[in-house]
Design an enzyme around this catalytic site. Structure first.
Site, PDB file in Angstrom:
ATOM      1  N   TYR A 169      27.668  15.096 -56.897  1.00 42.37           N
ATOM      2  CA  TYR A 169      29.064  14.917 -57.300  1.00 42.37           C
ATOM      3  C   TYR A 169      29.981  15.326 -56.145  1.00 42.37           C
ATOM      4  O   TYR A 169      30.870  14.572 -55.741  1.00 42.37           O
ATOM      5  CB  TYR A 169      29.356  15.774 -58.551  1.00 42.37           C
ATOM      6  CG  TYR A 169      30.754  15.590 -59.087  1.00 42.37           C
ATOM      7  CD1 TYR A 169      31.011  14.687 -60.110  1.00 42.37           C
ATOM      8  CD2 TYR A 169      31.828  16.301 -58.561  1.00 42.37           C
ATOM      9  CE1 TYR A 169      32.308  14.507 -60.599  1.00 42.37           C
ATOM     10  CE2 TYR A 169      33.113  16.119 -59.031  1.00 42.37           C
ATOM     11  CZ  TYR A 169      33.351  15.228 -60.050  1.00 42.37           C
ATOM     12  OH  TYR A 169      34.630  15.046 -60.523  1.00 42.37           O
ATOM     13  N   GLU A 185      36.457  25.738 -62.835  1.00 37.87           N
ATOM     14  CA  GLU A 185      35.364  24.814 -62.488  1.00 37.87           C
ATOM     15  C   GLU A 185      35.250  24.680 -60.958  1.00 37.87           C
ATOM     16  O   GLU A 185      34.160  24.749 -60.391  1.00 37.87           O
ATOM     17  CB  GLU A 185      35.679  23.442 -63.118  1.00 37.87           C
ATOM     18  CG  GLU A 185      34.563  22.445 -63.057  1.00 37.87           C
ATOM     19  CD  GLU A 185      33.456  22.715 -64.058  1.00 37.87           C
ATOM     20  OE1 GLU A 185      33.755  22.865 -65.249  1.00 37.87           O
ATOM     21  OE2 GLU A 185      32.291  22.771 -63.624  1.00 37.87           O
ATOM     22  N   GLU A 234      35.979   5.729 -64.284  1.00 35.39           N
ATOM     23  CA  GLU A 234      35.012   6.774 -63.912  1.00 35.39           C
ATOM     24  C   GLU A 234      35.050   7.088 -62.427  1.00 35.39           C
ATOM     25  O   GLU A 234      35.103   6.177 -61.604  1.00 35.39           O
ATOM     26  CB  GLU A 234      33.611   6.295 -64.317  1.00 35.39           C
ATOM     27  CG  GLU A 234      32.718   7.393 -64.806  1.00 35.39           C
ATOM     28  CD  GLU A 234      33.255   8.057 -66.079  1.00 35.39           C
ATOM     29  OE1 GLU A 234      33.946   9.094 -65.968  1.00 35.39           O
ATOM     30  OE2 GLU A 234      32.983   7.536 -67.158  1.00 35.39           O
ATOM     31  N   SER A 286      25.878  34.117 -77.535  1.00 29.95           N
ATOM     32  CA  SER A 286      25.828  32.749 -78.044  1.00 29.95           C
ATOM     33  C   SER A 286      24.493  32.544 -78.734  1.00 29.95           C
ATOM     34  O   SER A 286      23.488  33.126 -78.302  1.00 29.95           O
ATOM     35  CB  SER A 286      25.951  31.764 -76.871  1.00 29.95           C
ATOM     36  OG  SER A 286      25.635  30.468 -77.310  1.00 29.95           O
ATOM     37  N   LEU A 319      28.981  15.318 -71.596  1.00 27.27           N
ATOM     38  CA  LEU A 319      30.068  15.238 -72.582  1.00 27.27           C
ATOM     39  C   LEU A 319      31.023  16.419 -72.432  1.00 27.27           C
ATOM     40  O   LEU A 319      31.752  16.768 -73.345  1.00 27.27           O
ATOM     41  CB  LEU A 319      29.505  15.173 -74.009  1.00 27.27           C
ATOM     42  CG  LEU A 319      28.582  13.981 -74.295  1.00 27.27           C
ATOM     43  CD1 LEU A 319      28.028  14.064 -75.724  1.00 27.27           C
ATOM     44  CD2 LEU A 319      29.302  12.657 -74.100  1.00 27.27           C
ATOM     45  N   SER A 378      30.563  19.835 -71.826  1.00 23.92           N
ATOM     46  CA  SER A 378      30.403  21.149 -72.462  1.00 23.92           C
ATOM     47  C   SER A 378      31.078  22.218 -71.609  1.00 23.92           C
ATOM     48  O   SER A 378      31.592  23.205 -72.139  1.00 23.92           O
ATOM     49  CB  SER A 378      28.927  21.473 -72.695  1.00 23.92           C
ATOM     50  OG  SER A 378      28.212  21.382 -71.496  1.00 23.92           O
ATOM     51  N   SER A 379      31.124  22.033 -70.290  1.00 20.37           N
ATOM     52  CA  SER A 379      31.733  23.076 -69.455  1.00 20.37           C
ATOM     53  C   SER A 379      33.247  23.118 -69.631  1.00 20.37           C
ATOM     54  O   SER A 379      33.817  24.191 -69.825  1.00 20.37           O
ATOM     55  CB  SER A 379      31.328  22.927 -67.987  1.00 20.37           C
ATOM     56  OG  SER A 379      31.629  21.654 -67.525  1.00 20.37           O
ATOM     57  N   ASP A 407      38.475  16.078 -67.601  1.00 17.87           N
ATOM     58  CA  ASP A 407      37.752  16.674 -68.734  1.00 17.87           C
ATOM     59  C   ASP A 407      38.579  17.767 -69.412  1.00 17.87           C
ATOM     60  O   ASP A 407      38.708  17.801 -70.637  1.00 17.87           O
ATOM     61  CB  ASP A 407      36.423  17.279 -68.266  1.00 17.87           C
ATOM     62  CG  ASP A 407      35.532  16.253 -67.605  1.00 17.87           C
ATOM     63  OD1 ASP A 407      35.844  15.052 -67.714  1.00 17.87           O
ATOM     64  OD2 ASP A 407      34.541  16.640 -66.974  1.00 17.87           O
ATOM     65  N   ASP A 438      39.471  10.382 -61.445  1.00 14.28           N
ATOM     66  CA  ASP A 438      40.477  11.458 -61.584  1.00 14.28           C
ATOM     67  C   ASP A 438      40.770  12.168 -60.267  1.00 14.28           C
ATOM     68  O   ASP A 438      41.917  12.438 -59.940  1.00 14.28           O
ATOM     69  CB  ASP A 438      40.122  12.448 -62.717  1.00 14.28           C
ATOM     70  CG  ASP A 438      38.783  13.114 -62.593  1.00 14.28           C
ATOM     71  OD1 ASP A 438      37.990  12.740 -61.700  1.00 14.28           O
ATOM     72  OD2 ASP A 438      38.509  14.044 -63.391  1.00 14.28           O
TER      73      ASP A 438
HETATM   74  C1  GLA Z   1      32.889  14.802 -64.371  1.00 13.89           C
HETATM   75  C2  GLA Z   1      34.081  15.556 -63.807  1.00 13.89           C
HETATM   76  C3  GLA Z   1      35.381  14.779 -64.046  1.00 13.89           C
HETATM   77  C4  GLA Z   1      35.257  13.330 -63.595  1.00 13.89           C
HETATM   78  C5  GLA Z   1      33.974  12.689 -64.116  1.00 13.89           C
HETATM   79  C6  GLA Z   1      33.734  11.323 -63.529  1.00 13.89           C
HETATM   80  O1  GLA Z   1      32.971  14.746 -65.763  1.00 13.89           O
HETATM   81  O2  GLA Z   1      34.196  16.834 -64.387  1.00 13.89           O
HETATM   82  O3  GLA Z   1      36.437  15.445 -63.391  1.00 13.89           O
HETATM   83  O4  GLA Z   1      35.349  13.222 -62.202  1.00 13.89           O
HETATM   84  O5  GLA Z   1      32.837  13.489 -63.838  1.00 13.89           O
HETATM   85  O6  GLA Z   1      34.713  10.427 -63.925  1.00 13.89           O
END
Ligand code: GLA
Length: 384
Positions: free
Chosen positions: A220, A158, A32, A66, A123, A125-126, A170, A35
């Site tokens: 983030y 994104e 986690e 939607s 999870l 969704s984006s 993701d 990436d």
């Molecule tokens: C989000 C981001 C991913 C990753 C995770 C954490 O889901 O979209 O790119 O960095 O957080 O692992």
């Protein structure tokens, strides 16, 4: 499911849908906040996701609707599209902007989106809505993109259209996911292997804390910056391009270069977590679920204490899991700051686990979580 969605499409647009597509969400088993630091992650696609039904129109417009949201958008075909407030349709709109900017010629399209991923649950969704849109438009307008191009385009949406400096995990997972497999993905080289997610007599439980993820985006991006700061300081003596280019032993020799304690903690998490993924892959390959579970708990503790992206809701789920003999391991999954935790639970004890974690959580937090018995599914494709 498809029939029902087709009926809804007809109701909304007064005509028949010509195509249907599906892209899943994802969970990450371990690795986690790795990436965007060029390391190893282990996500899987899940069976929740985003459905997209389409039909061409002669009105030279894109229509976005939607049943998950009241907001709709109708926008004429044009040379440039800008983000419009905070509406959900910005995700598909960003995909359109990227395709148009790259010179692809699109035509008028009526789109109906339906998602069964709980929104804001971490999870993905984006990524799911970005990828389903890119996949569909690529096919419908013969843009000639490979699956990897779609992943990169969706990530760019994104980062550059939505404004979250996320990594590639993701979008990669929801595109390349395979039924009953986890993807061992190297986020630096983008090489991956689909490995059997051998859970034996255990299942993967997803526990949604139902905590709205406030401030998640700014926090983030702050973590991404802190990692960049750590990297710059280490580069004074190390010839590396990513934090994950070194292992814990090397890091211990050079970590004195990082002056700020918080930044040092962030880097410690990243480098140790990357090492944990390597151990987790070995544990999975040798069916050592007990070891895999221990690594999940260690991952959670590190995300809580060093990376500081957990919170009392996620911690409460994991705290409960540690007391339950039928749970091999548990951790938060995804970006954190609320969202979901995952747990490896003995299949025969799933219902008891679900009831017990719900009670423990509700007593402590004041509202209940949602608990799912998750299935690992395929990546994006036509809806059959
Ligand atoms: C989000 C981001 C991913 C990753 C995770 C954490 O889901 O979209 O790119 O960095 O957080 O692992």
């Amino acid at each position: 499911m498809k029939d029902q969605l087709e009926q809804q499409f007809s109701k909304l647009y007064n005509k028949t849908a010509t195509n249907a597509w599906f892209s899943p969400g994802r969970v990450n088993l371990i690795g986690e906040h790795i990436d965007y630091n060029g390391g190893l992650v282990m996500p899987c696609a899940i069976t929740f996701g985003t459905y997209l039904l389409t039909a061409p129109n002669d009105d030279h417009v894109f229509r976005f609707r939607s049943t998950n949201f009241e907001e709709t958008l109708e926008i004429p075909l044009q040379a440039h599209y800008k983000k419009d407030g905070k509406g959900w349709f910005n995700y598909p709109l960003g995909v359109i902007q990227h395709l148009v900017k790259a010179g692809h010629v699109l035509g008028g399209l009526d789109m109906f989106f339906y998602g069964d991923i709980p929104i804001g649950s971490g999870l993905s969704s984006s990524a799911s809505i970005e990828v389903v849109t890119a996949f569909a438009l690529n096919k419908l307008f013969n843009a000639g993109l490979s699956k990897l191009d779609i992943v990169k385009l969706a990530k760019s949406v994104e980062n550059n259209f939505i404004g979250l400096n996320s990594g590639i995990m993701d979008q990669f997972a929801v595109t390349f996911g395979e039924k009953n497999k986890a993807l061992m993905l190297n986020c630096d080289t983008l090489e991956y292997e689909a490995v059997n997610s051998n859970l034996g007599d255990h299942v993967l439980a997803i526990i949604n804390t139902n905590k709205p993820r406030k401030l998640a985006e700014s926090k983030y991006n702050e973590r991404v910056e802190e990692c960049a700061m750590a990297l710059t300081e280490l580069q004074q003596l190390l010839d590396i391009t990513n934090l994950c280019d070194i292992d814990t032993d090397t890091f211990n020799q050079y970590k004195h270069l990082i002056t700020n304690e918080t930044v040092k903690n962030r880097a410690t998490h990243v480098i140790e977590e990357n090492d944990r993924v390597k151990l987790a892959a070995k544990a999975l390959a040798s069916n050592n679920l007990a070891e895999f579970g221990k690594l999940m708990y260690a991952s959670h503790d590190s995300l809580r204490d060093l990376y500081e992206v957990s919170g009392k809701e996620l911690d409460t789920v994991v705290e409960y899991a540690k007391t339950d003999k039928d749970v091999a391991g548990a951790r938060m999954t995804g970006a954190g700051f609320g969202g979901c935790a995952i747990a490896l639970v003995k299949a025969s004890a799933f219902d008891d686990f679900s009831a017990a974690v719900t009670k423990y959580y509700t007593d402590k937090i004041g509202y209940s979580p949602s608990v799912y018995n998750s299935l690992i599914g395929d990546g994006v494709g036509p809806l059959l």
